[in-house]
Write an enzyme that holds these catalytic residues in place. Structure first.
Site, PDB file in Angstrom:
ATOM      1  N   ASN A  10       0.916  -1.239   0.024  1.00 23.00           N
ATOM      2  CA  ASN A  10      -0.013  -0.030   0.086  1.00 23.00           C
ATOM      3  C   ASN A  10       0.926   1.266   0.108  1.00 23.00           C
ATOM      4  O   ASN A  10       1.603   1.730   0.889  1.00 23.00           O
ATOM      5  CB  ASN A  10      -0.833  -0.015   1.188  1.00 23.00           C
ATOM      6  CG  ASN A  10      -1.918   1.153   1.140  1.00 23.00           C
ATOM      7  OD1 ASN A  10      -1.521   2.300   0.889  1.00 23.00           O
ATOM      8  ND2 ASN A  10      -3.056   0.791   1.840  1.00 23.00           N
ATOM      9  N   ASP A  70      -1.224  -3.515  10.194  1.00 20.02           N
ATOM     10  CA  ASP A  70      -2.611  -4.073   9.986  1.00 20.02           C
ATOM     11  C   ASP A  70      -3.572  -2.649  10.615  1.00 20.02           C
ATOM     12  O   ASP A  70      -3.608  -2.643  11.529  1.00 20.02           O
ATOM     13  CB  ASP A  70      -3.068  -5.216  10.291  1.00 20.02           C
ATOM     14  CG  ASP A  70      -4.206  -5.848   9.721  1.00 20.02           C
ATOM     15  OD1 ASP A  70      -4.253  -6.205   8.394  1.00 20.02           O
ATOM     16  OD2 ASP A  70      -5.263  -5.949  10.085  1.00 20.02           O
ATOM     17  N   GLY A 153      -8.274   5.378   1.068  1.00 19.96           N
ATOM     18  CA  GLY A 153      -9.257   4.550   2.083  1.00 19.96           C
ATOM     19  C   GLY A 153     -10.647   5.386   2.486  1.00 19.96           C
ATOM     20  O   GLY A 153     -11.269   6.106   1.641  1.00 19.96           O
TER      21      GLY A 153
HETATM   22  P1  IMP Z   1      -4.985  -3.722   5.671  1.00 16.55           P
HETATM   23  O1  IMP Z   1      -3.978  -3.466   4.150  1.00 16.55           O
HETATM   24  O2  IMP Z   1      -5.376  -4.848   5.570  1.00 16.55           O
HETATM   25  O3  IMP Z   1      -4.519  -3.043   6.788  1.00 16.55           O
HETATM   26  O4  IMP Z   1      -6.333  -2.906   5.318  1.00 16.55           O
HETATM   27  C1  IMP Z   1      -6.424  -1.441   5.622  1.00 16.55           C
HETATM   28  C2  IMP Z   1      -7.462  -0.947   5.104  1.00 16.55           C
HETATM   29  O5  IMP Z   1      -8.455  -0.265   6.124  1.00 16.55           O
HETATM   30  C3  IMP Z   1      -7.387   0.181   3.851  1.00 16.55           C
HETATM   31  O6  IMP Z   1      -7.585  -0.614   2.704  1.00 16.55           O
HETATM   32  C4  IMP Z   1      -8.475   1.062   3.854  1.00 16.55           C
HETATM   33  O7  IMP Z   1      -9.673   0.764   3.626  1.00 16.55           O
HETATM   34  C5  IMP Z   1      -8.504   1.383   5.570  1.00 16.55           C
HETATM   35  N1  IMP Z   1      -7.457   2.227   6.291  1.00 16.55           N
HETATM   36  C6  IMP Z   1      -6.462   1.976   6.930  1.00 16.55           C
HETATM   37  N2  IMP Z   1      -5.918   2.992   7.528  1.00 16.55           N
HETATM   38  C7  IMP Z   1      -6.455   4.002   6.785  1.00 16.55           C
HETATM   39  C8  IMP Z   1      -6.228   5.486   6.870  1.00 16.55           C
HETATM   40  O8  IMP Z   1      -5.249   6.185   7.362  1.00 16.55           O
HETATM   41  N3  IMP Z   1      -6.997   5.952   6.129  1.00 16.55           N
HETATM   42  C9  IMP Z   1      -8.399   5.439   5.407  1.00 16.55           C
HETATM   43  N4  IMP Z   1      -8.291   4.339   5.518  1.00 16.55           N
HETATM   44  C10 IMP Z   1      -7.529   3.302   6.083  1.00 16.55           C
END
Ligand code: IMP
Length: 203
Positions: A10, A70, A153
């Protein structure tokens, strides 16, 4: 210099980490900077389970210090949904726009306190000796319409009453000052400094 591989693809998370850690003796690389990297399936039920899965798989692959993140959004009135499903709330393959639309749909009719939410960030630092978790949370509200164009996000829907802005109305530096990720990163840096992992060479 601490060489740290971040167990993520990401680019937004990477940008926030780069900005926060700027000026410290840490060289950050995303695992996607390498020709080969492990495919990681997030099978955990909690942020902590998932972050450990990411850190362990990444460490076993690269055999170098790693940092995993995460994170996700918890809406009180939705029993803490989307939680660990934040990235795929609207279904497999969903993008940010789909997830935001789905969240607004789920929250239709909810007013006032019922729009309370929080962002959670769980980091895991792992090397040969240490596996350590750091968590940061930020409380806010989910707006009924989008505000701001920065970030990623759920940023345009996540409003912080304390500052009267959404995450998407903040620069990366400003977001780091208030965000769940910034808070967890602050704890990580404190820990690394205490362990003298970030000791600068004496001049
Ligand atoms: P991960 O990659 O499984 O940790 O998923 C994280 C998901 O949570 C992202 O795809 C976003 O949808 C949401 N997310 C996490 N951190 C943020 C942030 O700082 N801003 C907005 N959305 C976030």
């Amino acid at each position: 210099m601490l060489n740290l591989i971040v167990a993520t693809g990401n680019l937004h998370k990477m940008e926030e980490m780069h900005s926060f850690l700027d000026g410290l003796p840490i060289l950050l690389k995303s695992m996607k900077d390498f020709a080969k990297f492990p495919d990681i399936e997030e099978t955990g039920q909690t942020f902590e389970e998932n972050v450990k899965i990411k850190a362990r798989i990444c460490f076993d692959f690269f055999k170098q210090p790693v940092l995993a993140d995460d994170s996700g959004l918890e809406v009180l009135a939705l029993d803490n949904e989307p939680g660990v499903y934040s990235a795929r709330y609207a279904g497999p393959g969903a993008n940010d726009q789909d997830n935001n639309r789905f969240l607004l749909h789920k929250m239709k009719g909810l007013q006032g306190e019922k729009r309370k939410a929080r962002f959670v960030c769980t980091l895991c630092y792992k090397d040969r000796q240490i596996e350590k978790i750091f968590t940061g949370t930020t409380e806010g509200m989910i707006l009924e319409e989008y505000k701001g164009r920065q970030g990623f996000g759920y940023d345009p829907l996540f409003y912080i009453p304390e500052i009267g802005k959404t995450y998407a109305q903040l620069s990366t530096e400003q977001k780091n000052a208030f965000s769940h990720r910034g808070k967890a990163l602050r704890k990580l840096v404190h820990f690394l400094e205490q362990k003298r992992y970030l000791a600068l060479p004496e001049s």
